[in-house]
Design an enzyme around this catalytic site. Structure first.
Site, PDB file in Angstrom:
ATOM      1  N   TYR A  29     -10.547  -9.906  -7.615  1.00 37.46           N
ATOM      2  CA  TYR A  29      -9.388 -10.294  -8.190  1.00 37.46           C
ATOM      3  C   TYR A  29      -9.716 -11.791  -8.607  1.00 37.46           C
ATOM      4  O   TYR A  29      -9.198 -11.341 -10.558  1.00 37.46           O
ATOM      5  CB  TYR A  29      -7.906 -10.140  -7.665  1.00 37.46           C
ATOM      6  CG  TYR A  29      -7.107  -9.055  -7.024  1.00 37.46           C
ATOM      7  CD1 TYR A  29      -7.137  -8.057  -8.006  1.00 37.46           C
ATOM      8  CD2 TYR A  29      -7.090  -9.340  -6.021  1.00 37.46           C
ATOM      9  CE1 TYR A  29      -6.655  -6.642  -6.831  1.00 37.46           C
ATOM     10  CE2 TYR A  29      -7.426  -7.442  -5.046  1.00 37.46           C
ATOM     11  CZ  TYR A  29      -6.999  -6.618  -5.843  1.00 37.46           C
ATOM     12  OH  TYR A  29      -6.161  -4.916  -5.522  1.00 37.46           O
ATOM     13  N   LYS A  64      -2.443  -1.846   7.499  1.00 38.73           N
ATOM     14  CA  LYS A  64      -3.913  -1.524   8.846  1.00 38.73           C
ATOM     15  C   LYS A  64      -4.222  -1.801  10.023  1.00 38.73           C
ATOM     16  O   LYS A  64      -3.259  -3.144  10.514  1.00 38.73           O
ATOM     17  CB  LYS A  64      -5.033  -2.001   7.779  1.00 38.73           C
ATOM     18  CG  LYS A  64      -4.909  -0.801   6.186  1.00 38.73           C
ATOM     19  CD  LYS A  64      -6.039  -0.817   5.424  1.00 38.73           C
ATOM     20  CE  LYS A  64      -6.686  -0.036   4.528  1.00 38.73           C
ATOM     21  NZ  LYS A  64      -8.114  -0.443   4.217  1.00 38.73           N
ATOM     22  N   HIS A  76      -4.413  -9.023   3.842  1.00 32.44           N
ATOM     23  CA  HIS A  76      -6.534  -8.570   3.269  1.00 32.44           C
ATOM     24  C   HIS A  76      -6.932  -9.660   4.879  1.00 32.44           C
ATOM     25  O   HIS A  76      -6.552 -10.577   4.913  1.00 32.44           O
ATOM     26  CB  HIS A  76      -6.727  -9.551   2.759  1.00 32.44           C
ATOM     27  CG  HIS A  76      -6.884  -8.122   0.712  1.00 32.44           C
ATOM     28  ND1 HIS A  76      -7.080  -8.555   0.361  1.00 32.44           N
ATOM     29  CD2 HIS A  76      -6.197  -6.876   1.553  1.00 32.44           C
ATOM     30  CE1 HIS A  76      -7.076  -7.858  -0.545  1.00 32.44           C
ATOM     31  NE2 HIS A  76      -6.591  -6.408  -0.043  1.00 32.44           N
ATOM     32  N   ARG A 133      -0.751  -1.504  -6.947  1.00 30.67           N
ATOM     33  CA  ARG A 133      -1.051  -2.833  -6.066  1.00 30.67           C
ATOM     34  C   ARG A 133      -1.744  -3.709  -6.898  1.00 30.67           C
ATOM     35  O   ARG A 133      -1.372  -4.588  -6.789  1.00 30.67           O
ATOM     36  CB  ARG A 133      -1.231  -2.281  -4.829  1.00 30.67           C
ATOM     37  CG  ARG A 133      -1.841  -3.464  -3.870  1.00 30.67           C
ATOM     38  CD  ARG A 133      -2.288  -2.361  -2.595  1.00 30.67           C
ATOM     39  NE  ARG A 133      -2.811  -3.619  -1.590  1.00 30.67           N
ATOM     40  CZ  ARG A 133      -3.245  -4.247  -0.733  1.00 30.67           C
ATOM     41  NH1 ARG A 133      -1.768  -4.039  -0.464  1.00 30.67           N
ATOM     42  NH2 ARG A 133      -4.256  -4.850  -0.239  1.00 30.67           N
ATOM     43  N   ARG A 169       1.089  -0.732  -0.448  1.00 26.08           N
ATOM     44  CA  ARG A 169       0.286   0.417   0.239  1.00 26.08           C
ATOM     45  C   ARG A 169       0.898   1.737  -0.080  1.00 26.08           C
ATOM     46  O   ARG A 169       2.350   0.846   0.133  1.00 26.08           O
ATOM     47  CB  ARG A 169      -1.103  -0.106   1.476  1.00 26.08           C
ATOM     48  CG  ARG A 169      -1.871  -1.525   1.146  1.00 26.08           C
ATOM     49  CD  ARG A 169      -2.623  -0.871   2.663  1.00 26.08           C
ATOM     50  NE  ARG A 169      -3.674  -1.934   2.916  1.00 26.08           N
ATOM     51  CZ  ARG A 169      -3.594  -2.819   3.564  1.00 26.08           C
ATOM     52  NH1 ARG A 169      -2.113  -3.526   4.501  1.00 26.08           N
ATOM     53  NH2 ARG A 169      -4.669  -4.280   3.220  1.00 26.08           N
ATOM     54  N   HIS A 215      -2.057   3.091  -5.879  1.00 23.40           N
ATOM     55  CA  HIS A 215      -3.564   1.285  -5.660  1.00 23.40           C
ATOM     56  C   HIS A 215      -3.565   0.801  -6.770  1.00 23.40           C
ATOM     57  O   HIS A 215      -3.751  -0.458  -6.801  1.00 23.40           O
ATOM     58  CB  HIS A 215      -4.529   1.712  -4.975  1.00 23.40           C
ATOM     59  CG  HIS A 215      -5.185   1.087  -3.848  1.00 23.40           C
ATOM     60  ND1 HIS A 215      -4.566   0.462  -2.768  1.00 23.40           N
ATOM     61  CD2 HIS A 215      -6.165   0.259  -4.068  1.00 23.40           C
ATOM     62  CE1 HIS A 215      -5.744   0.197  -2.085  1.00 23.40           C
ATOM     63  NE2 HIS A 215      -6.435  -0.310  -3.260  1.00 23.40           N
TER      64      HIS A 215
END
Length: 297
Positions: free
Chosen positions: A274, A170, A265, A242, A146, A239
């Site tokens: 995806y 995150k 994730h 990514r 990220r 992004h």
């Protein structure tokens, strides 16, 4: 009422401590709750009809924004019930917009190659900005970081022997991210010419302060490079690279669970977005590998 007694503050503290919500996420929760409070008054005592009235206040919002605000309030009321601050949960009265998660913007392999080719050619000059940009690009596309993870990498995160970066993602979650041979070479070149504030602890320091390169500046650098590579700058961002990392790995046969780990994730449902890009390969896989494919009709 002291700040510690305020249910809104207690909810935000819980999200930070128990669920590891990032600063930007907490700020979004606060805006949503304070906006609803401005419309309704006392959120803690609001009943179902009062929550229904939010539909009128939020009528001009997109479906995605409305869904996010409703999600915040549902979590808030669930917290109030858990803490004994309410006996009932009025959140079923909130609107339930139907949203479809937008598909990610993508760059083809050919477009990424063109992007990298221009960056490599410019880095041959040995000038620090060009070498830095190549290192940034190799880590974005080669490791799927990220933007915030990339620009805030500490110098200590650079591997010496093991081909991994230690990344704080995150919610403060840490993970190991593989670094390709190309990216390691680009990093070595950058470390040889690394410039910035002396003594900075960051891999990509800022010239103007003791901090690091900003996300905004990274965004600008990529769009400027897109123009030089004859790509539409509106289609390029950290992004997007990514997304390209994830999509091209999946096309190459990567397992979805592995991809989830690489991307950091928390929920594999986020990673599954995806799979839409590789339907042709999946159909070919079923035709080639499914037991019934070996039977003649």
């Amino acid at each position: 009422m002291t700040q510690g007694d305020d249910p809104l503050e207690r909810f935000l503290s819980m999200m930070a401590v128990e669920r590891g919500a990032a600063a930007n996420t907490l700020a979004a929760y606060r805006r949503d709750l304070e906006g609803a409070q401005a419309a309704l008054g006392d959120l803690v005592r609001a009943d179902g009809p009062r929550l229904e009235s939010l539909s009128a206040h939020w009528s001009d919002l997109s479906a995605a924004s409305l869904a996010r605000k409703c999600s915040t309030l549902r979590q808030f009321y669930g917290f109030l019930v858990d803490e004994g601050l309410r006996e009932d949960d009025p959140s079923p009265a909130l609107p339930r917009p139907r949203t479809r998660r937008p598909l990610p913007r993508l760059l083809s392999r050919e477009e990424v190659t063109r992007f990298l080719t221009v960056a490599e050619a410019e880095a041959e000059s040995g000038e620090a900005p060009a070498v830095r940009l190549l290192a940034l690009l190799e880590l974005l596309y080669g490791s799927g970081l990220r933007a915030t993870e990339l620009v805030s990498l500490p110098l200590a995160a650079v591997p010496r022997d093991a081909p991994f970066l230690h990344v704080r993602g995150k919610g403060g979650q840490q993970r190991m991210v593989p670094v390709s041979t190309r990216a390691r070479q680009a990093l070595s070149r950058w470390l040889a010419v690394r410039v910035g504030t002396p003594g900075s602890k960051f891999l990509f320091p800022s010239r103007a302060s003791t901090g690091h390169l900003t996300r905004i500046r990274l965004f600008q650098l990529l769009r400027e490079l897109a123009i030089r590579a004859d790509l539409d700058p509106e289609r390029v961002s950290p992004h997007v690279l990514r997304h390209a990392f994830a999509t091209h790995l999946l096309e190459g046969g990567a397992d979805l669970r592995v991809l989830q780990t690489l991307l950091g994730h928390a929920d594999i449902a986020t990673t599954q977005i995806y799979t839409h890009v590789d339907s042709a390969r999946l159909i070919e896989l079923v035709n080639a590998r499914h037991p019934l494919a070996r039977r003649t009709s």
